[in-house]
Motif scaffolding. Sequence first.
Motif, PDB file in Angstrom:
ATOM      1  N   ILE A 105      10.108  -1.240  -6.119  1.00 32.50           N
ATOM      2  CA  ILE A 105      10.566  -1.118  -7.505  1.00 32.50           C
ATOM      3  C   ILE A 105      10.019   0.127  -8.203  1.00 32.50           C
ATOM      4  CG2 ILE A 105       8.712  -2.614  -8.406  1.00 32.50           C
ATOM      5  CD1 ILE A 105      10.805  -3.788 -10.352  1.00 32.50           C
ATOM      6  N   HIS A 106       8.753   0.500  -7.913  1.00 28.34           N
ATOM      7  CA  HIS A 106       8.151   1.669  -8.568  1.00 28.34           C
ATOM      8  C   HIS A 106       8.795   2.966  -8.078  1.00 28.34           C
ATOM      9  CE1 HIS A 106       5.051  -1.079  -9.945  1.00 28.34           C
ATOM     10  NE2 HIS A 106       4.795  -1.416  -8.706  1.00 28.34           N
ATOM     11  N   ALA A 136       0.830  -1.207   0.000  1.00 22.35           N
ATOM     12  CA  ALA A 136       0.000   0.000   0.000  1.00 22.35           C
ATOM     13  C   ALA A 136       0.863   1.255   0.000  1.00 22.35           C
ATOM     14  CB  ALA A 136      -0.933  -0.007   1.212  1.00 22.35           C
ATOM     15  N   LEU A 137       2.040   1.191   0.630  1.00 24.88           N
ATOM     16  CA  LEU A 137       2.951   2.328   0.640  1.00 24.88           C
ATOM     17  C   LEU A 137       3.655   2.520  -0.690  1.00 24.88           C
ATOM     18  CD1 LEU A 137       4.822   4.471   2.143  1.00 24.88           C
ATOM     19  CD2 LEU A 137       6.362   2.559   2.545  1.00 24.88           C
ATOM     20  N   LEU A 138       3.968   1.423  -1.374  1.00 25.71           N
ATOM     21  CA  LEU A 138       4.915   1.482  -2.477  1.00 25.71           C
ATOM     22  C   LEU A 138       4.350   1.097  -3.836  1.00 25.71           C
ATOM     23  CD1 LEU A 138       7.935  -0.141  -0.595  1.00 25.71           C
ATOM     24  CD2 LEU A 138       7.542   2.280  -0.995  1.00 25.71           C
ATOM     25  N   ASN A 139       3.033   0.864  -3.959  1.00 24.28           N
ATOM     26  CA  ASN A 139       2.483   0.463  -5.254  1.00 24.28           C
ATOM     27  C   ASN A 139       2.579   1.597  -6.261  1.00 24.28           C
ATOM     28  OD1 ASN A 139       0.160   2.171  -4.999  1.00 24.28           O
ATOM     29  ND2 ASN A 139      -0.864   0.602  -3.792  1.00 24.28           N
ATOM     30  N   ILE A 140       2.197   1.321  -7.490  1.00 25.10           N
ATOM     31  CA  ILE A 140       2.405   2.284  -8.573  1.00 25.10           C
ATOM     32  C   ILE A 140       1.666   3.597  -8.331  1.00 25.10           C
ATOM     33  CG2 ILE A 140       0.559   1.208  -9.938  1.00 25.10           C
ATOM     34  CD1 ILE A 140       3.736   2.940 -11.280  1.00 25.10           C
ATOM     35  N   SER A 141       0.444   3.526  -7.791  1.00 26.70           N
ATOM     36  CA  SER A 141      -0.309   4.749  -7.531  1.00 26.70           C
ATOM     37  C   SER A 141       0.357   5.573  -6.444  1.00 26.70           C
ATOM     38  CB  SER A 141      -1.752   4.412  -7.124  1.00 26.70           C
ATOM     39  OG  SER A 141      -2.413   3.729  -8.165  1.00 26.70           O
TER      40      SER A 141
END
Length: 540
Positions: free
Chosen positions: A443-444, A131-136
């Motif tokens: 990664i994003h 939730a912290l690091l996803n693409i959005s």
Amino acid sequence: MAQTYILLWFAIVLCVARVLLIGRRPKGYPPGPPTIPILGNIHQMPTRDAHLQFQKWAQQYGPIYSLILGTKTLIVLSSDEVVKELLDKRSNNYSDRQEMYIGQTLCSNDLRLLMMGYGQRWRAFRKMVHALLNISAAKSYVPYQMLENKQMLYQMLHEPDRFLENIRRYSNALTTSMVFGWRTPTYEDASMKQLFDGFSEFAAINQTGTAALIDFFPLLRKLPDFVLPTQKKAKDLHKHEKELYLGHWLAAKKAMSDGTIKPCFCVGMAEAQKKDGFSDDQAAYISGTLLEAGSDTTSSTLYAFVQAMLLYPDVQRTAQAEIDKVVGPDRLPTMDDEPSLPYIRGCVKETLRWMPTTILGAVPHAATKEDTYMGYTIPAGAGIMNNVWAINMDPTRSPDPRKFDPSRYINDTQSLSESAANPDATKRDQFTFGAGRRICPGIHVAERSLFLGMSRMTSAFNFTPMKHPETGDSILPDQDSLTQGFVCMPEEFQVKITPRNAKKAELVRREWEEAEQALLDPVTKQWVESPAETVGAEKI
């Protein structure tokens, strides 16, 4: 009486036979170097530059081979197709970890997400991290990245001899902003120094032969600390590390209580803690090891990129020419320019391939159940290593692999995460972020930090060799001299960093001074208000 002696001798012979079987490679396992009783292949494990020996074994024994390490088995995956098939396609069976007594039990009290076994607990925490690091979410952090990048360039302008420290501050400040809601304005920050020093010590402890022996022969754990000082070092490291991480977490909780915290990961984790009831110690290690990972790997990759610019001046000139053509002389690149800078995108991918920080996949996965592949048996509990160096340096994937050549990716329009998910393993750019359900969740964010770092440094500065004071010869680093540990970087080197021209120097100076005045408290150098509430990335 005679019968008793016979039974006793039979028991002794049986025990000796069973002990001598330890270290042997069972029939049907993947091939590998010859073993000896008890130790297996432990005596052949290198103490330096392990990646070169693992690459050599891959060339000798093929894309999947095995090492027998005392009582444990390590399966080494050394081709893109094998990693795709096992770690990606069969990820339900290859997402566990072997027990790591020194790293996870003593150094981390079973709290470190990186080494935690696969199960409901790990999945719940991984979901929070996603939730912290996803693409959005990654797109929303661009204001943080831009601000920290501007300070990094400003410090490179005024303190070029401290460029490693400036790069580390950049990556650390970005990570503290995302995780805790505050930034690190100076490299002299004691917490940041402790973080980098502690992670180096953590890597060193876990690379020792003693740590391996304790993992492979559990009976040794009963020995006192004065016999095995590595155990005491691990316990002491955990004590200091926990103090650091817990201090950050409790400070974030207090800021939440006071209503002063900026939007960050800890806000969501506090809500999850209320719901799921995990301890403050666990919360501290989740947030702390995110800080650890985000600070170290990004800075190490940017450091490697600077070395590449020094060693490959033609690449530097090509990159600068592309930026000049697309961006022009009156500004520095932003994320909006990324689609129009394919060579710079190639620099990001090539740096990750050419100088992978997770050179042997960081921490091996483990097989939950016995499996078969290519006719070989993979036993339950075996460690599964992603042999990143061997795959990234495979000449069939990357001809002349030790040459830094961003043009390899000139027609590759995939993001790093899209590339990792590509069903065709041969179309994946590099393997530095791992694979399967254990792939690096950052990664994003990392892709954006690296693009901004590389494009803006290259736009603003020239990187040239220092000269020997007596001979006048150029001082060039050896690109194959790397630090040791499961996370690595180039050994420290010298470089001359100068602005490309007076206009670029003025751009760097003005961008930072305007951002500092508009966005930061003049005393604390923290954000006055949340960037999401006050200004978009294009305005800073």
